[in-house]
Design a protein around this motif. Structure first.
Motif: not given
Length: 69
Positions: A2, A5, A48
């Protein structure tokens, strides 16, 4: 995972804000140098944004240009 990310998302935000303040476009090399993103975070952040269809990426010779859509 996490945390990774989140770092990628923050890098994407930095790239988006950078492009917004530079008339929406830049070369990848210039942006990467000016933002001083560590490791591969410039690449990951750009990926992204590309996945979210926020940027256009073009190549001319060896220069890669990015711009906001």
């Amino acid at each position: 995972m996490q945390e990774l990310q989140e770092q990628i998302g923050q890098s994407a935000g930095q790239i988006y804000n950078y492009l917004s303040s530079n008339n929406g476009k830049s070369t990848f090399a210039k942006m990467k140098k000016e933002l001083d993103l560590k490791g591969n975070f410039a690449d990951l952040g750009l990926g992204w944004l590309a996945r979210e269809d926020k940027v256009a990426i073009s190549k001319k010779g060896s220069s890669v240009s990015i711009s906001l859509k």
